[in-house]
Design an enzyme around this catalytic site. Structure first.
Site, PDB file in Angstrom:
ATOM      1  N   ARG A 121       0.823  -1.205   0.000  1.00  0.00           N
ATOM      2  CA  ARG A 121       0.000   0.000   0.000  1.00  0.00           C
ATOM      3  C   ARG A 121       0.865   1.266   0.000  1.00  0.00           C
ATOM      4  NH1 ARG A 121      -5.066   2.152  -1.108  1.00  0.00           N
ATOM      5  NH2 ARG A 121      -5.370   4.020   0.155  1.00  0.00           N
ATOM      6  N   GLU A 122       1.949   1.236   0.756  1.00  0.00           N
ATOM      7  CA  GLU A 122       2.766   2.436   0.920  1.00  0.00           C
ATOM      8  C   GLU A 122       3.532   2.812  -0.348  1.00  0.00           C
ATOM      9  OE1 GLU A 122       2.976   4.587   3.205  1.00  0.00           O
ATOM     10  OE2 GLU A 122       2.289   3.729   5.088  1.00  0.00           O
ATOM     11  N   SER A 123       4.163   1.852  -0.971  1.00  0.00           N
ATOM     12  CA  SER A 123       5.110   2.176  -2.049  1.00  0.00           C
ATOM     13  C   SER A 123       4.894   1.386  -3.322  1.00  0.00           C
ATOM     14  CB  SER A 123       6.540   1.922  -1.561  1.00  0.00           C
ATOM     15  OG  SER A 123       6.739   0.529  -1.334  1.00  0.00           O
ATOM     16  N   TYR A 168      -6.852   3.416   3.875  1.00  0.00           N
ATOM     17  CA  TYR A 168      -5.560   2.759   4.104  1.00  0.00           C
ATOM     18  C   TYR A 168      -5.739   1.490   4.940  1.00  0.00           C
ATOM     19  CZ  TYR A 168      -0.692   2.292   5.732  1.00  0.00           C
ATOM     20  OH  TYR A 168       0.570   1.829   6.031  1.00  0.00           O
TER      21      TYR A 168
END
Length: 648
Positions: free
Chosen positions: A498-500, A605
């Site tokens: 999800r982050e990168s 998120y």
């Protein structure tokens, strides 16, 4: 003590790598590397043209050479380049450069010769519509007015277009007034004053009213309701003033609006804008005194965003009858989403209608997302992954390496141009057929291009190709540090994905870095606790170290929230102090807690990370979701309130 490289060490390593890479490549690649650098600097004498003439990347040097000749280069030469490189991003880049250069030089015929429609950027759109003033004045006027109707300063390239349209009367005093009101609404006081100087004396009352409202929004009940010639400026003034008033004091703004609304003759769009703001801020700020008016206005406005917000308020109130009623008012497209079918199920279940609840849960459970999985849990059935096969025709697999875009991508990587390589690759994925896109994804997977693989599935919309969308990237590190810290490794994978999207060099606007998007301060603090040196802004980009530090940090969050992954994941995104506050004010059920998170980004998120971890664990089991759980029993049945905090 284990030491990580200092900034100076990383800089030295990077310099060595850059020097080594061209030497490790072929002589042709070394010549191309040097030629491209020289072309960027317009050092044409330093280019060995014979050495690069047949190189697959020769077009990149030609691009810089032709770009440097603009605007003198003919449109025929530009179009020839575009045709020759139609399968590369170079074509689009050259078209854009030519439009800018021809527009700045006033060579509008040449601009129209190379344009293939309305350009993307505002600056180029202004050049384009300026070029159309002679040949297509109606189209130029329409496009120019759309660009004008913006409450912020536009590029200097727009000035000739705007000046001409004003001279022709296509942009008149009303358009100037409306833009002035947009500028005021956006806080662009300089632009508002500039526009005000363009208006004649017949707008004096309007400017005086604006001056009063700028110092006192409550004056809105006493200013004239007719602004400008023929009262045409009333809507823009009242919309701008009410926007500011509503944000400053929503309760007082609604009271004022109810007084003046029946007496205002303004168009539907401005009235809708005013009432949308009033509903939105009344709900967000939970102004109970406004609730009756809000509930009367929402059906009239028929806006899905407001219906979603009103439904969330009903959930916070545990008003299950209202939950059903507001969801029923949503458009079919919105209502049919797993999220709202799940909440319909929850509402009917709370009201004792188990049959209708199960029917809604069944519809939700067909979706591959957080609420779809939560609905499946309610029904006691496996999750629906709907996974598409990722096999590629062997014959296509053999040919893909010879595709021009693939050859250019590989060559750009050999000469240390990863940004250009990504541009080539993603452009190819976006224009590819489904079969071609699958071949590209397969190639990226075989090459170990994890971030490029994920982006390929996005560009080509291969949403069901889960092994490609969620590859086993850095699996050994996730498993290792998951085991060392006691953190669910699939949770770590979900966070990194999800982050990168597996880009180890990802940098957020806020400064977060690497696979797990660690802020430098957080990385330094966690490193110190682990007995490591501060990795600095470059050391934290190392995937193994980034995963180690990210694992340690999420472990801290899990300790803070008694092992609860929903709360810990929310804290990883929004910060623990916010989550502490949300828990103290939160509903007690897990789903109500997630839905009550006030930040949309964090709400999405948490749902995404928990969904991704289910997918990762299922893929590790060969795609079988049996035995895979979205939540632990404690997470599903626990109380989401202050008792979840380990430190009370």
């Amino acid at each position: 003590m284990l030491r990580t490289p200092s900034f100076a060490s990383w800089k030295a390593l990077l310099t060595t790598a850059l020097l080594w890479l061209p030497m490790a490549a072929s002589a042709d690649d070394r010549a191309m590397h040097d030629a491209l650098q020289a072309a960027r600097d317009q050092r044409w004498h330093a280019i060995d043209q014979a050495a690069i003439e047949h190189h697959v990347l020769a077009g990149y040097v030609d691009y810089h050479r032709l770009k440097a000749r603009l605007p003198a280069a003919s449109p025929e030469r530009v179009l020839h380049f575009i045709d020759a490189h139609a399968d590369s991003p170079l074509a689009g880049w050259m078209r854009g450069q030519a439009i800018s250069a021809y527009g700045e030089a006033g060579r509008y015929g040449d601009l129209l010769a190379v344009a293939d429609g309305v350009p993307g950027s505002t600056e180029r759109q202004c050049h384009y519509y300026t070029a159309l003033l002679g040949s297509a004045p109606a189209k130029a006027a329409q496009g120019g007015r759309e660009l004008w109707h913006e409450g912020r300063s536009q590029p200097d390239a727009c000035d000739p277009l705007f000046d001409t349209l004003r001279a022709r009367g296509e942009i008149g005093s009303l358009e100037i007034w409306e833009r002035m009101m947009l500028a005021w609404r956006n806080g662009e006081t300089g632009l508002a004053k500039y526009l005000g100087r363009m208006l004649g004396p017949d707008w004096g009352d309007g400017k005086a009213a604006m001056g009063r409202l700028q110092s006192d929004y409550t004056a809105i009940t006493t200013i004239p309701t007719c602004i400008g010639p023929g009262c045409q400026g009333s809507g823009a003034l009242f919309a701008a003033a009410m926007h500011g008033f509503t944000r400053a004091d929503t309760e007082a703004a609604l009271e004022a609006w109810r007084k003046i609304s029946p007496h205002l003759s303004i168009d539907t769009a401005h009235r809708h804008s005013i009432e949308h703001d009033l509903v939105f801020y009344s709900l967000v700020r939970d102004i109970r005194q406004n609730r009756a008016w809000v509930d009367d206005a929402i059906p009239r406005l028929a806006d899905d965003d407001l219906l979603v917000l009103r439904t969330r308020v009903a959930l916070a109130d545990r008003d299950w009858h209202s939950v059903i009623g507001w969801i029923d008012r949503m458009t079919a497209e919105q209502r049919d989403k797993a999220r709202w079918q799940y909440w319909l199920g929850r509402a009917h279940e709370q009201l004792g209608d188990d049959a209708t609840a199960r029917s809604a849960y069944s519809r939700a459970a067909t979706e591959r997302d957080f609420y779809g999985f939560a609905a499946a849990d309610r029904l006691g059935q496996p999750y629906a992954l709907d996974m598409a096969p990722t096999q590629v025709d062997p014959a296509v697999r053999q040919r893909v390496a010879d595709w021009p875009a693939v050859r250019r991508t590989e060559a750009l990587l050999r000469i240390d141009e990863p940004g250009l390589a990504n541009s080539e690759w993603f452009a190819a994925a976006a224009r590819a057929s489904t079969e071609e896109a699958r071949a590209l994804a397969d190639y990226a997977q075989r090459r170990g291009w994890h971030a490029r693989l994920v982006q390929t599935t996005i560009a080509a919309k291969l949403w069901d190709s889960l092994p490609w969308r969620f590859p086993e990237a850095y699996r050994a590190d996730f498993m290792r540090w998951g085991e060392r810290t006691g953190v669910d490794p699939y949770l770590l994978m979900g966070i990194a994905r999800r982050e990168s999207a597996y880009n180890p060099e990802a940098l957020s606007p806020a400064g977060a870095r690497g696979l797990m998007q660690l802020m430098p301060g957080t990385a330094a603090t966690v490193s110190r606790k682990l007995g490591l040196s501060d990795p600095g802004p470059y050391g934290v980009l190392d995937p193994a170290l980034n995963i180690r530090l990210g694992s340690a940090y999420i472990d801290e969050m899990l300790d803070r929230y008694r092992g609860n992954r929903l709360a810990a994941t929310a804290a990883y995104n929004a910060g623990p102090h916010r989550v502490d506050r949300w828990l103290r004010d939160a509903p007690q059920a897990f789903d109500l807690f997630v839905e009550s998170i006030p930040f949309r980004e964090t709400r999405h998120y948490v749902q995404a990370v928990m969904t991704y971890r289910v997918i990762f664990e299922s893929l590790a089991r060969g795609g079988d979701t049996r035995g895979v759980a979205l939540l632990t029993p404690a997470e599903r049945q626990g109380q989401y309130d202050g008792s979840l905090l380990a430190r009370n």
